[in-house]
Enzyme design. Structure first.
Site, PDB file in Angstrom:
ATOM      1  N   LYS A 141     -23.720 115.589  84.980  1.00 32.88           N
ATOM      2  CA  LYS A 141     -22.780 114.533  85.389  1.00 32.88           C
ATOM      3  C   LYS A 141     -23.579 113.401  86.005  1.00 32.88           C
ATOM      4  CE  LYS A 141     -18.305 113.764  85.500  1.00 32.88           C
ATOM      5  NZ  LYS A 141     -17.223 114.365  84.679  1.00 32.88           N
ATOM      6  N   ASP A 181     -15.969 108.860  82.402  1.00 27.03           N
ATOM      7  CA  ASP A 181     -15.186 109.526  83.447  1.00 27.03           C
ATOM      8  C   ASP A 181     -14.481 108.368  84.174  1.00 27.03           C
ATOM      9  OD1 ASP A 181     -15.007 112.417  84.834  1.00 27.03           O
ATOM     10  OD2 ASP A 181     -15.013 110.958  86.453  1.00 27.03           O
TER      11      ASP A 181
HETATM   12  P1  NDP Z   1      -9.751 106.347  84.580  1.00 21.63           P
HETATM   13  O1  NDP Z   1     -10.718 105.493  85.305  1.00 21.63           O
HETATM   14  O2  NDP Z   1      -9.383 106.001  83.187  1.00 21.63           O
HETATM   15  O3  NDP Z   1      -8.393 106.469  85.408  1.00 21.63           O
HETATM   16  C1  NDP Z   1      -8.379 106.954  86.708  1.00 21.63           C
HETATM   17  C2  NDP Z   1      -6.979 106.827  87.260  1.00 21.63           C
HETATM   18  O4  NDP Z   1      -6.903 107.538  88.487  1.00 21.63           O
HETATM   19  C3  NDP Z   1      -6.601 105.393  87.578  1.00 21.63           C
HETATM   20  O5  NDP Z   1      -5.230 105.221  87.462  1.00 21.63           O
HETATM   21  C4  NDP Z   1      -7.049 105.272  89.027  1.00 21.63           C
HETATM   22  O6  NDP Z   1      -6.379 104.253  89.752  1.00 21.63           O
HETATM   23  C5  NDP Z   1      -6.716 106.632  89.577  1.00 21.63           C
HETATM   24  N1  NDP Z   1      -7.655 106.946  90.661  1.00 21.63           N
HETATM   25  C6  NDP Z   1      -8.996 107.064  90.567  1.00 21.63           C
HETATM   26  N2  NDP Z   1      -9.554 107.303  91.749  1.00 21.63           N
HETATM   27  C7  NDP Z   1      -8.548 107.335  92.624  1.00 21.63           C
HETATM   28  C8  NDP Z   1      -8.492 107.544  94.010  1.00 21.63           C
HETATM   29  N3  NDP Z   1      -9.590 107.767  94.751  1.00 21.63           N
HETATM   30  N4  NDP Z   1      -7.260 107.521  94.574  1.00 21.63           N
HETATM   31  C9  NDP Z   1      -6.141 107.304  93.833  1.00 21.63           C
HETATM   32  N5  NDP Z   1      -6.140 107.094  92.505  1.00 21.63           N
HETATM   33  C10 NDP Z   1      -7.332 107.111  91.914  1.00 21.63           C
HETATM   34  O7  NDP Z   1     -10.360 107.828  84.658  1.00 21.63           O
HETATM   35  P2  NDP Z   1     -10.007 109.106  83.761  1.00 21.63           P
HETATM   36  O8  NDP Z   1      -8.592 109.082  83.357  1.00 21.63           O
HETATM   37  O9  NDP Z   1     -11.056 109.239  82.742  1.00 21.63           O
HETATM   38  O10 NDP Z   1     -10.257 110.279  84.817  1.00 21.63           O
HETATM   39  C11 NDP Z   1      -9.211 110.800  85.631  1.00 21.63           C
HETATM   40  C12 NDP Z   1      -9.602 112.194  86.108  1.00 21.63           C
HETATM   41  O11 NDP Z   1      -9.791 113.054  84.970  1.00 21.63           O
HETATM   42  C13 NDP Z   1     -10.896 112.295  86.901  1.00 21.63           C
HETATM   43  O12 NDP Z   1     -10.775 113.334  87.848  1.00 21.63           O
HETATM   44  C14 NDP Z   1     -11.914 112.708  85.844  1.00 21.63           C
HETATM   45  O13 NDP Z   1     -13.033 113.333  86.414  1.00 21.63           O
HETATM   46  C15 NDP Z   1     -11.079 113.655  85.013  1.00 21.63           C
HETATM   47  N6  NDP Z   1     -11.522 113.929  83.656  1.00 21.63           N
HETATM   48  C16 NDP Z   1     -11.761 112.926  82.768  1.00 21.63           C
HETATM   49  C17 NDP Z   1     -12.136 113.209  81.476  1.00 21.63           C
HETATM   50  C18 NDP Z   1     -12.325 112.150  80.446  1.00 21.63           C
HETATM   51  O14 NDP Z   1     -12.590 112.495  79.292  1.00 21.63           O
HETATM   52  N7  NDP Z   1     -12.186 110.877  80.770  1.00 21.63           N
HETATM   53  C19 NDP Z   1     -12.361 114.587  81.035  1.00 21.63           C
HETATM   54  C20 NDP Z   1     -12.007 115.590  82.020  1.00 21.63           C
HETATM   55  C21 NDP Z   1     -11.628 115.241  83.279  1.00 21.63           C
HETATM   56  P3  NDP Z   1      -7.090 102.838  89.953  1.00 21.63           P
HETATM   57  O15 NDP Z   1      -7.047 102.169  88.616  1.00 21.63           O
HETATM   58  O16 NDP Z   1      -6.253 102.169  90.978  1.00 21.63           O
HETATM   59  O17 NDP Z   1      -8.467 103.113  90.424  1.00 21.63           O
HETATM   60  O1  2IT Z   2     -15.036 115.749  83.277  1.00 21.20           O
HETATM   61  C1  2IT Z   2     -15.254 115.720  82.051  1.00 21.20           C
HETATM   62  O2  2IT Z   2     -15.222 116.754  81.369  1.00 21.20           O
HETATM   63  C2  2IT Z   2     -15.518 114.420  81.430  1.00 21.20           C
HETATM   64  N1  2IT Z   2     -15.483 113.407  82.116  1.00 21.20           N
HETATM   65  C3  2IT Z   2     -15.858 114.357  79.971  1.00 21.20           C
HETATM   66  C4  2IT Z   2     -17.310 114.692  79.746  1.00 21.20           C
HETATM   67  C5  2IT Z   2     -17.811 114.494  78.346  1.00 21.20           C
HETATM   68  O3  2IT Z   2     -19.032 114.654  78.181  1.00 21.20           O
HETATM   69  O4  2IT Z   2     -17.056 114.198  77.418  1.00 21.20           O
END
Ligand code: NDP
Ligand code: 2IT
Length: 460
Positions: A141, A181
């Site tokens: 990561k 992420d």
């Molecule tokens: P994005 O940046 O696309 O979206 C994040 C969302 O969560 C936004 O709406 C953001 O609001 C909100 N957010 C982020 N940080 C905070 C905080 N500290 N407090 C309140 N709201 C918050 O990220 P992802 O959708 O990619 O990721 C979301 C979650 O999913 C994370 O935990 C990530 O680790 C996990 N994840 C992501 C994967 C992926 O493929 N992208 C895979 C597996 C897990 P704002 O816009 O206001 O910041």
């Molecule tokens: O938390 C996660 O699994 C991710 N942000 C996706 C990682 C990846 O390599 O696709």
């Protein structure tokens, strides 16, 4: 050979409980300030005691103390120039946690809260999650405390180029493969990939995943985490004679994972009534207009309150917690520790029947215990959100073979992977006396494959 090695090692005469507690206490002493990392390790340690009881060889070979120590933690300076001509400096990180079963794999997070503890908790979780996918990928990561909010497109590009100028020394298609992420989506991956290609002077599409479809990206990668979470929860519901159809769903966040979780849940007949961002939440009793959320967040990069401009009958609550809204299925898809014990109790009082973690570690350990004790169906992050990284591994496979699969092909594979993760987690829970506990089941199933690879590869 293995037996011989075990015989040469000093036997400790300790119970599995003493072993896991001893290793965890030592970690706490050495890393007392890394609270998120300690939390992630504590959950694993609680789940694995039964494994060490059943297979003392993992204790003798020091698997736990080795797996909690990253193979490598890289920290670096990221200087860049903002639009006003001022020099800015951020911190960059990459943790290469475990390569036991494949190249390091895991996303990059750009958010002001990023520090070594957060990167280590995410990298540690990624080891077990990646193992659960059944794909040959290790755990890693990275990220930066850079805040993308309010930055111009050119500032984002300059930051990504500077970040990659350093990161490029440590990654490669067979070494370490980053992806997105929080704060890192298609736009950022494009800039990062462009800079990597310029530095290396060769085309190596397999070095990053989540790429644009025109230069090696996979169809369905964008949708994969959110869809995968809903596929996993659907399996769990089905197993308990339930279904998404007709259920009220609340999703936190409105980013990549949230949007596609909402889309798939709605497709499965659920009524998604609320979502949020870090400023507040939107409640739309007629059902969230997911296409509008895509426009606001993916295209316009606006705040979620803009939703009300075209949907004046919806409500926006500034600063409120989306978990105040009663729902039957809760999908936390924003960030770590967004559900604490009190929030879990509120959800339970409001009649929640299932929780599916799209985000990484969104529930505190106390919140998880509330859900388990109150018989809420609980789909833990490592299992439920593994669809994103699983399709990343499929993107790597397509890049290696220079063939691009159709959306349907990738989506079909994703569904099969999520079904397998569910089945393997249930089976591991049953085998180790933790019936109905998918937290223990997924931790154990993810661990065993990595531990066996570590045993066979010697003490390295
Ligand atoms: P994005 O940046 O696309 O979206 C994040 C969302 O969560 C936004 O709406 C953001 O609001 C909100 N957010 C982020 N940080 C905070 C905080 N500290 N407090 C309140 N709201 C918050 O990220 P992802 O959708 O990619 O990721 C979301 C979650 O999913 C994370 O935990 C990530 O680790 C996990 N994840 C992501 C994967 C992926 O493929 N992208 C895979 C597996 C897990 P704002 O816009 O206001 O910041
Ligand atoms: O938390 C996660 O699994 C991710 N942000 C996706 C990682 C990846 O390599 O696709």
């Amino acid at each position: 050979m293995l037996g011989a090695m075990e015989n040469k090692l000093q036997h400790h005469n300790r119970t599995a409980k003493e072993y896991v507690q001893g290793v965890y206490e030592e970690l706490k002493n050495r890393n007392s300030h890394e609270t998120e990392f300690l939390q992630a390790v504590e959950e694993i340690v609680e789940s694995l005691e039964v494994v060490f009881e059943k297979h003392p060889k993992y204790m003798e070979l020091g698997i736990l103390e080795r797996i909690i120590e990253p193979e490598r933690l890289i920290a670096f300076r990221v200087p860049w120039v903002d639009d006003e001509g001022h020099v800015q400096v951020n911190r960059g990180y990459r943790v290469q946690f475990s390569s036991a079963i494949g190249p390091y794999k895991g996303g990059l997070r750009f958010h002001p809260t990023v520090n070594a503890s957060i990167i280590k908790f995410l990298g540690f979780e990624q080891i077990f999650k990646n193992s659960l996918t059944g794909q040959p990928i290790g755990g890693g990561k990275g990220g930066s405390d850079f805040d993308p909010k309010g930055k111009s497109d050119l500032e984002i590009m300059r930051f990504c180029q500077s970040f990659m100028s350093e990161l490029s020394r440590y990654i490669g298609p067979d070494t370490d493969v980053p992806a997105g992420d929080i704060g890192v989506g298609g736009r950022e991956i494009g800039y990062l990939y462009g800079q990597y290609k310029k530095i290396k002077g060769t085309v190596e599409p397999g070095v990053l995943t989540g790429k644009g479809l025109g230069f090696g990206g996979s169809l369905a990668r964008k949708e994969a985490t959110g869809y995968g979470t809903v596929y996993f929860v659907q399996e769990m519901l089905k197993d308990n004679e339930q279904d998404f159809s007709g259920k009220t769903v609340v999703v936190s966040g409105s980013g990549n994972v949230s949007i596609y979780a909402m889309e798939k849940a709605a497709e499965f007949g659920a009524k998604v009534i609320a979502c949020s961002d870090s400023n507040g939440y939107v409640y739309d009793k007629n059902g969230i207009d997911v296409e509008l959320v895509k426009q606001i967040k993916e295209v316009d990069r606006e705040r979620i309150n803009v939703y009300l401009e075209t949907h004046p009958n919806a409500e926006y609550v500034d600063g409120g917690s989306v978990w105040e809204i009663p729902c039957e299925i809760a999908l936390p898809c924003a960030t770590q520790n967004e559900i604490d014990e009190a929030t879990a109790k509120t959800l339970i009082e409001n009649g929640v029947i299932a929780v599916g973690e799209g985000a990484n570690m969104p529930s505190s350990l106390q919140a998880i215990n509330q859900f388990l004790e109150n018989n809420v169906l609980f789909a833990p992050a490592k299992a439920a959100n593994a669809g994103g990284v699983a399709v990343s591994a499929l993107e790597m496979a397509q890049n290696s073979s220079r063939i691009a699969w159709s959306f349907e092909e990738v989506d079909e594979k994703l569904q099969e992977i999520m079904r397998n993760i569910y089945q393997n987690s249930v089976q591991a829970a049953n085998e180790y006396g933790k019936e109905g506990n998918l937290v223990a089941g997924s931790n154990i199933a993810g661990f065993l494959k990595v531990a066996d690879a570590m045993v066979e590869q010697g003490i390295i």
